[in-house]
Design a protein around this motif. Structure first.
Motif, short mmCIF file in Angstrom:
data_model
loop_
_atom_site.label_atom_id
_atom_site.label_comp_id
_atom_site.label_asym_id
_atom_site.label_seq_id
_atom_site.Cartn_x
_atom_site.Cartn_y
_atom_site.Cartn_z
N SER A 86 0.81 -1.37 0.12
CA SER A 86 0.14 -0.04 0.09
C SER A 86 0.82 1.06 0.12
CB SER A 86 -0.83 0.11 1.07
OG SER A 86 -1.79 -1.06 1.15
N LYS A 87 1.91 1.22 0.65
CA LYS A 87 2.65 2.39 0.51
C LYS A 87 3.42 2.64 -0.83
CE LYS A 87 4.13 1.88 5.53
NZ LYS A 87 5.12 1.86 6.56
N LEU A 88 4.01 1.85 -1.39
CA LEU A 88 4.52 1.76 -2.87
C LEU A 88 3.32 1.90 -3.97
CD1 LEU A 88 7.51 -0.77 -2.64
CD2 LEU A 88 7.53 1.86 -2.22
N GLY A 89 2.27 1.37 -3.60
CA GLY A 89 1.15 1.50 -4.46
C GLY A 89 1.27 0.66 -5.59
N LYS A 90 1.92 -0.61 -5.30
CA LYS A 90 2.42 -1.38 -6.31
C LYS A 90 2.38 -2.83 -6.09
CE LYS A 90 6.55 -1.43 -7.79
NZ LYS A 90 7.86 -1.03 -8.50
N ALA A 91 2.31 -3.87 -6.60
CA ALA A 91 2.49 -5.40 -6.33
C ALA A 91 3.85 -5.56 -6.09
CB ALA A 91 1.74 -6.30 -7.54
N VAL A 92 3.90 -6.52 -5.34
CA VAL A 92 5.40 -7.28 -4.93
C VAL A 92 5.36 -8.78 -5.08
CG1 VAL A 92 7.11 -7.25 -3.21
CG2 VAL A 92 5.61 -5.07 -3.24
N PRO A 93 6.10 -9.12 -5.70
CA PRO A 93 6.22 -10.53 -5.80
C PRO A 93 6.94 -11.17 -4.66
CG PRO A 93 7.82 -9.69 -7.03
CD PRO A 93 7.00 -8.73 -6.87
N MET A 94 6.43 -12.33 -4.07
CA MET A 94 6.65 -13.00 -2.94
C MET A 94 8.05 -13.72 -2.87
SD MET A 94 3.08 -14.04 -1.03
CE MET A 94 3.71 -14.15 0.54
N LYS A 95 8.76 -13.99 -2.07
CA LYS A 95 10.06 -14.50 -2.13
C LYS A 95 9.68 -16.26 -1.96
CE LYS A 95 13.10 -10.99 -0.48
NZ LYS A 95 14.14 -10.73 0.74
N SER A 96 10.60 -17.07 -2.54
CA SER A 96 10.20 -18.57 -2.63
C SER A 96 10.17 -18.86 -0.88
CB SER A 96 11.13 -19.04 -3.41
OG SER A 96 12.52 -18.87 -3.12
N SER A 97 10.97 -18.14 -0.02
CA SER A 97 10.97 -18.81 1.11
C SER A 97 9.83 -18.52 2.15
CB SER A 97 12.22 -17.94 2.04
OG SER A 97 11.94 -16.57 1.97
N ASN A 98 8.97 -17.61 1.75
CA ASN A 98 7.52 -17.36 2.27
C ASN A 98 6.89 -18.72 2.09
OD1 ASN A 98 8.53 -14.95 2.19
ND2 ASN A 98 6.85 -13.85 1.66
N TRP A 99 6.01 -19.02 3.24
CA TRP A 99 5.21 -20.01 3.34
C TRP A 99 4.21 -19.85 2.48
CZ3 TRP A 99 0.16 -20.32 5.05
CH2 TRP A 99 -0.25 -19.19 5.58
N GLN A 100 3.58 -18.99 2.28
CA GLN A 100 2.31 -18.82 1.20
C GLN A 100 2.70 -19.12 0.01
OE1 GLN A 100 3.13 -16.35 3.42
NE2 GLN A 100 1.57 -15.32 4.56
N TYR A 101 4.00 -18.57 -0.62
CA TYR A 101 4.57 -19.08 -1.71
C TYR A 101 4.77 -20.63 -2.05
CZ TYR A 101 6.70 -18.02 -6.20
OH TYR A 101 6.94 -17.89 -7.75
N ARG A 102 5.39 -21.06 -0.71
CA ARG A 102 5.55 -22.68 -0.90
C ARG A 102 4.40 -23.40 -1.03
NH1 ARG A 102 10.27 -23.20 4.00
NH2 ARG A 102 11.86 -22.33 2.97
#
Length: 404
Positions: A32-48
């Protein structure tokens, strides 16, 4: 211009994906601060979790849907309802088209590439808007595309449908016996009813799975539509406005770079470049079953009629977006080049620059013909879609020996 609406819809798609997956299976998040989408890192459990979901969908979900689709359509008349057959075909088709998306987003570098290119498309529209405002000192009303309001309404309708109507419909379908998962279990166990606990599990899996499928599909549709609309709007602007030679060339070349981005991601997504084959296949199936109701000895079903009209509108609308609008943009690009050649053809250097340029076009195909490379996508490609659906539907009706 479109960068405002595109950003809003992009954010909504990401939020919907997180909601549909119960915030446990996703690969993008909105800053929300940048106002843009951010890809998640592969280490995040949601991405796993998303990677596991992609693997599960490939080796378990898709085979189950294909097996049930075959069994449902080969079953004895009366043992499986007509709605169950339609549901089995649609679910297998949706899963088959979504699998390339899952495979693409399961790789962190691809997810980062998708977000980067998406924001570049929106930022290009924003930069051109600001540049034109500062350069020509005109008001927004003077260059706002006439069809932008119509496109915005269609985009709002599509987002509302994907965010609210589709999830509600999927939830309703998951608790009935027409659900492919329930049908597969009934067929596998050879029973007429299944335990309530098992029904709850299958309904939950069906809801989460297909809501994620729909969200990812709409995300890819939004990416494709954004690039096509930006190309169409600014190609039209270059034609109707009298800009300087160097300004026109600068904007034209930036649009050319955007088309390269679009084609690169389209090839990676695979399904986007197979849109014509999929839409012809799906359109043929829908038209066949719609006409079949009116044959001798068949009953007219309101549900089948309504579903057929909605699905046929979707297939035709997809081809209109990918072919017709791109074709118009290509035509505008060629007219812009002719206009430049007419106005600046006497200058030797400028003439060489103009003659070296090709029309801007987004070719979402794996193989391009020489004519497509030189002239862009034409309207004849859309006519081929209509012709093939009509031809294949007629052939299928005659092959199955139905009296019309």
């Amino acid at each position: 211009m479109w960068h405002i609406e595109g950003t809003r819809h992009f954010r909504t798609c990401i939020k919907t994906l997180q909601r549909n997956s119960l915030r446990s299976v996703f690969f993008l998040e909105w800053n929300s601060k940048l106002g843009k989408a951010v890809p998640m890192k592969s280490s995040n459990w949601q991405y796993r979790g998303f990677k596991l979901f992609a693997l599960f969908s490939t080796i378990i979900t898709q085979p189950i849907l294909l097996v049930w689709c075959y069994q449902a359509n080969k079953s004895v008349t009366g043992s499986v309802t007509l709605v169950s057959k339609y549901a089995s075909v649609m679910s297998a088709f949706i899963a088959f088209t979504v699998l390339p998306y899952l495979r693409f987003f399961a790789k962190e570098s691809n997810s980062r590439k998708f977000v980067t290119y998406f924001h570049e498309i929106l930022n290009l529209d924003k930069r051109l808007t600001v540049y034109i405002l500062l350069k020509l000192m005109v008001t927004k009303s003077k260059y706002r595309p006439r069809k932008l309001d119509t496109v915005t309404k269609i985009a709002n309708l599509g987002t509302f449908t994907m965010n609210y109507i589709a999830p509600a419909f999927i939830i309703w379908a998951s608790v009935t016996n027409n659900s492919p998962f329930n049908g597969f279990i009934l067929h596998l166990l050879n029973v007429t009813r299944i335990n309530f606990f098992i029904r709850v599990i299958t309904a939950t899996l069906f809801c989460i799975t297909f809501n994620i499928f729909i969200s990812i599909t709409y995300l890819c549709i939004l990416f494709t539509a954004s690039g096509i609309l930006v190309l169409h709007f600014w190609s039209n602007y270059l034609l109707i406005k009298n800009l300087s030679f160097y300004t026109t060339i600068k904007v034209y070349n930036q649009l050319k770079i955007m088309t390269i981005f679009m084609q690169e991601v389209g090839h990676d997504l695979v399904t986007v470049c197979l849109h014509h084959a999929y839409m012809v296949l799906f359109g043929t199936i829908v038209a066949y079953h719609f006409i079949l109701q009116f044959t001798h000895g068949k009953d007219i079903s309101v549900g089948v009629t309504l579903t057929a009209l909605i699905m046929f509108s979707f297939t035709t609308g997809t081809e209109i977006l990918i072919i017709c609008i791109v074709s118009k943009a290509s035509k505008k690009s060629k007219e812009t080049l002719r206009k430049l050649l007419l106005n600046h053809g006497k200058n030797r250097y400028r003439r060489r620059v103009i003659l070296s340029m090709l029309p801007n076009s987004i070719s979402l195909e794996f193989i391009d013909s020489v004519d497509t490379i030189r002239n862009g996508i034409g309207m004849d490609y859309f006519l081929r879609y209509v012709e093939r659906v009509q031809s294949y539907t007629s052939t299928l009706l005659l092959a199955t020996k139905h009296k019309i």
